[in-house]
Design an enzyme around this catalytic site. Structure first.
Site, PDB file in Angstrom:
ATOM      1  N   GLU A 114       0.834  -1.349  -0.046  1.00  0.00           N
ATOM      2  CA  GLU A 114      -0.020  -0.035   0.090  1.00  0.00           C
ATOM      3  C   GLU A 114       0.775   1.351  -0.001  1.00  0.00           C
ATOM      4  O   GLU A 114       0.399   2.341  -0.606  1.00  0.00           O
ATOM      5  CB  GLU A 114      -0.945  -0.071   1.201  1.00  0.00           C
ATOM      6  CG  GLU A 114      -1.850  -1.200   1.182  1.00  0.00           C
ATOM      7  CD  GLU A 114      -2.674  -1.315   2.577  1.00  0.00           C
ATOM      8  OE1 GLU A 114      -3.893  -1.372   2.319  1.00  0.00           O
ATOM      9  OE2 GLU A 114      -2.030  -1.255   3.445  1.00  0.00           O
ATOM     10  N   GLU A 134      -3.114  -9.877   4.288  1.00  0.00           N
ATOM     11  CA  GLU A 134      -4.063  -9.567   5.537  1.00  0.00           C
ATOM     12  C   GLU A 134      -5.107 -10.526   5.930  1.00  0.00           C
ATOM     13  O   GLU A 134      -5.366 -10.855   7.077  1.00  0.00           O
ATOM     14  CB  GLU A 134      -4.684  -8.068   5.578  1.00  0.00           C
ATOM     15  CG  GLU A 134      -3.633  -6.737   5.523  1.00  0.00           C
ATOM     16  CD  GLU A 134      -3.243  -6.598   4.113  1.00  0.00           C
ATOM     17  OE1 GLU A 134      -2.424  -5.412   4.100  1.00  0.00           O
ATOM     18  OE2 GLU A 134      -3.044  -7.269   3.215  1.00  0.00           O
TER      19      GLU A 134
END
Length: 259
Positions: A114, A134
């Site tokens: 990210e 995640e």
């Protein structure tokens, strides 16, 4: 006191920001997020800086968020103090006035990817791996992994990473458009500086305007680009100068339609 884990080096028109927590694979905690935001303010305020390079120290670009930094938070704290705050910091990086190059010297996982996605250009070393792991921890990407990454790389590719847990080597990431170029191991910073030098030779206002227009076209700016460009245009008009002068002189403005 500045956090030494976010280093700033400025040479001529190029600023290098280094995430320097190699013993934790450059994973972020709250203070590092604050330091990254402050570093963005520093480089943006330096008029001579035309390009920013973001890289990591050691064998990782960034492992994302440090689990120890958020693992004990309540759901409310996690959502507001961690996810929303980190989101704002990465948005600050993404909206710098100058182009940003991610020099991905090592693995970029979760928040590390990210972070790289907030850059305009990504150059990866050949040995690295990229992914969004995640969901394997029972959590979801929180620093724009399902938002900015979808806009920049496409929904299906993000599905493969978050639903299927797929990770990609640098060469495959290049073929998929996750990164823009691949450099040999140990050479990515040099490659990024070469590319930054190419950018630095181009017109800074034109680069800034193009960055805003591209963000607008890609649906990333929430109207910021339109208002910023409109404000820049209005600030150059004779009418705005007249309006400001009239306000200062406490008199009615006499607009003449001067651009």
């Amino acid at each position: 006191m500045a956090d030494a884990r976010i280093k700033i080096e400025i040479e001529d028109a190029i600023a290098v920001l280094t995430v320097a927590r190699p013993e934790k694979l450059n994973a972020f905690d709250i203070e590092m997020l604050k330091a990254l935001s402050a570093a963005c303010d520093t480089v943006e305020a330096d008029a001579k800086v035309r390009v920013v390079i973001l890289t990591g120290e050691g064998k990782a670009f960034s492992a994302g968020g440090d689990i120890k930094a958020w693992g004990a938070m309540s759901p409310n704290e996690f959502g507001h103090q961690w996810v929303r705050f980190g989101h704002r910091v990465f948005e600050r990086l993404a909206t710098l006035r100058m182009p940003v190059i991610a020099a991905m010297n090592g693995h970029a996982l979760g928040g590390g990817l990210e972070l790289a996605a907030a850059a305009d250009i990504r150059i990866a070393e050949a040995q690295i791996r990229i992914g969004l792991p995640e969901t394997g921890l029972g959590m979801v990407p929180g620093w724009s992994g399902t938002q900015r990454l979808v806009k920049r790389f496409g929904a299906q590719l993000v599905r493969r990473m978050v639903l299927g847990g797929e990770m990609f080597a640098a060469k495959e990431a290049r073929e998929l458009g996750l990164v823009d170029a691949v450099a040999e191991t140990g050479t990515v910073l040099e490659a990024a500086k070469d590319y930054a030098g190419r950018i630095a030779k181009r017109g800074p206002p034109a680069l800034e305007i193009c960055k805003l227009m591209i963000a607008s076209a890609n649906g990333e700016d929430n109207g910021t680009a339109v208002e910023a460009l409109g404000s820049m245009l209005a600030a150059k008009t004779g009418d705005m100068k007249e309006g400001v002068a009239a306000f200062a002189g406490k008199r009615p403005a006499e607009f003449k339609g001067e651009w």
